[in-house]
Enzyme design. Structure first.
Site, short mmCIF file in Angstrom:
data_model
loop_
_atom_site.label_atom_id
_atom_site.label_comp_id
_atom_site.label_asym_id
_atom_site.label_seq_id
_atom_site.Cartn_x
_atom_site.Cartn_y
_atom_site.Cartn_z
N CYS A 45 -34.24 27.41 44.19
CA CYS A 45 -34.69 28.24 43.08
C CYS A 45 -33.52 29.01 42.48
O CYS A 45 -32.69 29.56 43.20
CB CYS A 45 -35.75 29.24 43.56
SG CYS A 45 -36.31 30.39 42.27
N CYS B 73 -34.44 39.77 36.39
CA CYS B 73 -34.22 38.89 37.54
C CYS B 73 -35.27 39.12 38.62
O CYS B 73 -35.64 38.19 39.35
CB CYS B 73 -32.81 39.06 38.09
SG CYS B 73 -32.41 40.71 38.70
N CYS C 101 -38.39 36.44 39.91
CA CYS C 101 -38.29 36.00 41.30
C CYS C 101 -39.67 35.75 41.92
O CYS C 101 -40.50 36.66 41.97
CB CYS C 101 -37.55 37.05 42.12
SG CYS C 101 -37.42 36.64 43.88
N ASP D 65 -26.94 55.20 48.34
CA ASP D 65 -26.24 54.79 47.12
C ASP D 65 -25.30 55.90 46.66
O ASP D 65 -25.17 56.15 45.47
CB ASP D 65 -27.28 54.46 46.03
CG ASP D 65 -26.65 53.76 44.83
OD1 ASP D 65 -25.58 53.16 44.99
OD2 ASP D 65 -27.23 53.83 43.73
N CYS E 209 -34.14 31.37 49.47
CA CYS E 209 -34.21 31.09 48.03
C CYS E 209 -34.25 29.59 47.74
O CYS E 209 -34.71 29.18 46.67
CB CYS E 209 -33.00 31.71 47.32
SG CYS E 209 -33.00 33.51 47.30
N CYS F 68 -23.98 42.82 32.92
CA CYS F 68 -25.32 43.19 33.40
C CYS F 68 -25.89 44.32 32.55
O CYS F 68 -25.23 45.33 32.30
CB CYS F 68 -25.23 43.61 34.86
SG CYS F 68 -26.79 44.19 35.56
#
Length: 364
Positions: free
Chosen positions: A203, A256, A260, A144, A200, A226
């Site tokens: 969903c 989120c 999940c 990152d 997914c 966000c």
């Protein structure tokens, strides 16, 4: 190098990776040309917000061989970060804290040691072991920390698929893991990609639960909305319309991921590095508001939170305090302490912090 020799090296890398605390090691190709159009469209819409570095590197993000000339493969790695002693009902506990206005909620990934340091050191060790085995090797390690399409490289090397929230999901581990890469100039055999369609189905729990509706379509995130972006990357004032939506989230957002279904399989880390420090898994707003700048710097040494600086830390806490003061269920004693802390900040607050303190005090 024969095909058999190449596969043997990849298997050895996977064994070394396991020894170093990684959850999975894969090998990806460097041809990401079919991902360029999506990247350009996302940037053209301005969804990257103030993260100018996302745009300044252009298509280098999708072209590893341009970022590091000579690169022909990318070794991908993922590392679980859920703290070692996390209880089985951890998601219920996190939801409860989010609905307790006096609590100060920090994203799970940021409660321990800075992942950049943990992964970078171990990726470096992995690359050096490979070099010792095969001889001269050109490599560069990333976590990152550069224009790298981490999620796309992860998908193409069997680490998982892109969830509708844009994070990588793994059938055995959910999404609570970090990603890292080693760019190499050695043509190792590729590991099979995960289907781009993923698992997914119909969903859309992550889309529905997002407090600011930042997931504007499946697989498309408007970072400007966000909460993770607003509390970490965004340097200026948080828009008044968005402040109430932040609730008591003071650094990042996990909603989120909590929603999940795949995260019922989230795997705890084997490393102590990601264990929560300074009580960040259970702190109240009032407790953290009592930290001076010196406390902030000392307590959060080695933490990813420290990089936002004390000013943004105060800004985020002021917003959360304002939201708490607007909660009728808040006790009189906690209300009094939050008001005392906000008024005390006004004496020395920067212009940025004062704007949010004033907004918070309007609730009183």
């Amino acid at each position: 190098m024969t095909e058999q020799e190449g596969h043997a090296i990849v298997e050895q890398l996977q064994r070394w990776g396991d020894e170093l605390g990684f959850s999975q090691i894969g090998v990806a190709d460097v041809d990401l040309s079919d991902a360029e159009a999506g990247l350009l469209d996302w940037l053209d819409k301005g969804f990257h917000g103030e993260m100018a570095y996302m745009q300044s590197h252009g298509l280098k993000r999708a072209r590893p061989q341009e970022l590091v000339p000579g690169t022909v493969r990318v070794i991908t790695a993922r590392m679980d970060y859920l703290p070692r002693h996390t209880a089985a009902n951890w998601r219920s506990h996190e939801w409860q804290r989010l609905h307790t206005a006096s609590e100060a909620v920090v994203s799970v990934y940021a409660r321990g040691r800075d992942y950049h340091k943990v992964l970078r050191q171990r990726l470096q060790q992995l690359a050096e072991r490979l070099q010792q085995q095969v001889g001269p090797l050109g490599f560069r390690v990333f976590t990152d920390s550069a224009p790298v399409m981490e999620a796309e490289l992860a998908r193409r090397s069997s680490q998982g698929w892109r969830g509708k929230h844009t994070l990588v999901l793994n059938r055995q581990a959910g999404s609570l893991f970090f990603l890292g890469e080693i760019f190499i100039d050695m043509a190792l055999p590729l590991t099979a990609p995960t289907s781009s369609q993923g698992h997914c189905g119909s969903c859309q729990a992550c889309i529905d639960v997002c407090p600011t509706q930042a997931i504007v379509a499946p697989h498309v995130l408007d970072a400007r909305r966000c909460i993770s972006y607003l509390t970490i990357e965004h340097a200026g004032p948080i828009a008044p319309a968005l402040r109430p939506l932040l609730g008591n989230r003071i650094y990042g957002c996990d909603d989120c991921q909590l929603a999940c279904p795949w995260n019922k399989f989230a795997t705890t880390s084997r490393l102590p590095d990601f264990d929560a420090r300074n009580g960040l898994e259970a702190s109240s707003l009032a407790q953290l508001m009592r930290w001076s700048e010196a406390d902030f710097m000392q307590r959060l040494e080695g933490s990813p939170i420290r990089r936002i600086g004390y000013e943004r830390w105060q800004r985020n806490l002021a917003v959360a305090a304002g939201n708490a003061l607007r909660d009728n269920a808040l006790s009189a004693s906690v209300r009094a302490e939050l008001l005392h802390n906000l008024n005390a900040w006004s004496v020395t607050a920067s212009t940025l912090v004062q704007e949010h303190v004033d907004w918070a005090l309007q609730a009183s």
